[in-house]
Write a protein that holds these residues in place. Sequence first.
Motif, PDB file in Angstrom:
ATOM      1  N   TYR A  86       0.816  -1.089  -0.093  1.00 24.56           N
ATOM      2  CA  TYR A  86      -0.035  -0.128   0.067  1.00 24.56           C
ATOM      3  C   TYR A  86       0.956   1.445   0.035  1.00 24.56           C
ATOM      4  O   TYR A  86       0.282   2.343  -0.426  1.00 24.56           O
ATOM      5  N   ASN A 113      -2.084   3.189  -5.226  1.00 24.89           N
ATOM      6  CA  ASN A 113      -2.658   3.833  -4.028  1.00 24.89           C
ATOM      7  C   ASN A 113      -1.658   5.075  -3.739  1.00 24.89           C
ATOM      8  O   ASN A 113      -1.039   5.232  -2.944  1.00 24.89           O
ATOM      9  N   PRO A 126      -4.658   0.133   4.922  1.00 24.45           N
ATOM     10  CA  PRO A 126      -6.046  -0.498   5.540  1.00 24.45           C
ATOM     11  C   PRO A 126      -5.864  -1.031   6.947  1.00 24.45           C
ATOM     12  O   PRO A 126      -4.661  -1.812   7.149  1.00 24.45           O
ATOM     13  N   ARG A 127      -6.603  -0.915   7.795  1.00 24.23           N
ATOM     14  CA  ARG A 127      -6.471  -1.348   9.049  1.00 24.23           C
ATOM     15  C   ARG A 127      -6.702  -3.005   8.936  1.00 24.23           C
ATOM     16  O   ARG A 127      -6.396  -3.792   9.761  1.00 24.23           O
TER      17      ARG A 127
END
Length: 327
Positions: free
Chosen positions: A274, A281, A287-288
């Motif tokens: 990411y 991105n 993201p969590r």
Amino acid sequence: MSDDGRFERATSRFTDRITEDGRDGWPVEAGRYRLVVSRACPWASRSLVVRRLLGLEDALSLAVADPVQDERSWRFTLDPDGRDPVLGIRFLSEAYEAREPGHPGGVSVPAVVDVPTGGLVTNDYQRITLDLETEWTRLHRPGAPDLYPERLRDEIDERMDGVYRDVNNGVYEAGFATSQEAYEEAYGRLFARLDQVSEHLAARRYLVGDTITEADVRLFTTLVRFDAVYHGHFKCNRNKLTEDRVLWAYARDLFQTPGFGDTVDFDHIKRHYYVVHRHINPTRIVPRGPDLRGWRTPHHREELGGRPFGDGTPPSPPRQDEVVVPL
């Protein structure tokens, strides 16, 4: 990339082999070589799993790169002073340069480096694990499994070829495609192959034979990244791994097998994909999710029989300096 938007993976430039007879000039020798990996990289993760299963930790030392590389290549910022403590270098590119001054190509992991000279030996990710299994046998631990049994090699190779083409590399072909046509073609091949593999594994515990082989190692390193990265980041979103009953149980079975899950670092995996892939991105937001607790839930695959390590035994727990933060 091709002109029609298809991702084309570069071949390994340095393909020397480390063998028992040293025919390429690199004989198997305990302590001489250093394996450089990123825990984020699925190709490097193959070598991490195989090294653990075969008990080669004392014979082949390990360098773990930062999951977020920069324009100078994989970097050793996880180590004190930002230098690998054995090779004394800040960037893996320095080992490539020592091997080939002015090296024009990319810098990839896994890489095996000759410690005395500091030069790269090989970055042939397709061959490294096979040689660890067949050429390094003198240094295997007692009870090491046979991950590439000679009587099954044709079947293993056939399985690995299809999985490589459509799954291991297929997720990248989908994720890095720059045309709709290229993306949809890769997407179609990916899920057709996953459906085929799921059907194959519905009544058998492992891909080939009744024990873990190299074929399982290669499939696992993609499956373990699927929901965390490939489903969303690479648009491989027909379904999640957790939504395929067979593949999800198969992946959990391997994850819970010593030598597999204890090499996986989801933090490294997510931060690499990411953060590094800015063209996909650009916000670099990590993201969590997903919720990772499911990896430790019962899989019931033992009901299919099979012997994970064949006539061998599980590996010892990871060395203290190689322990990954558990889920």
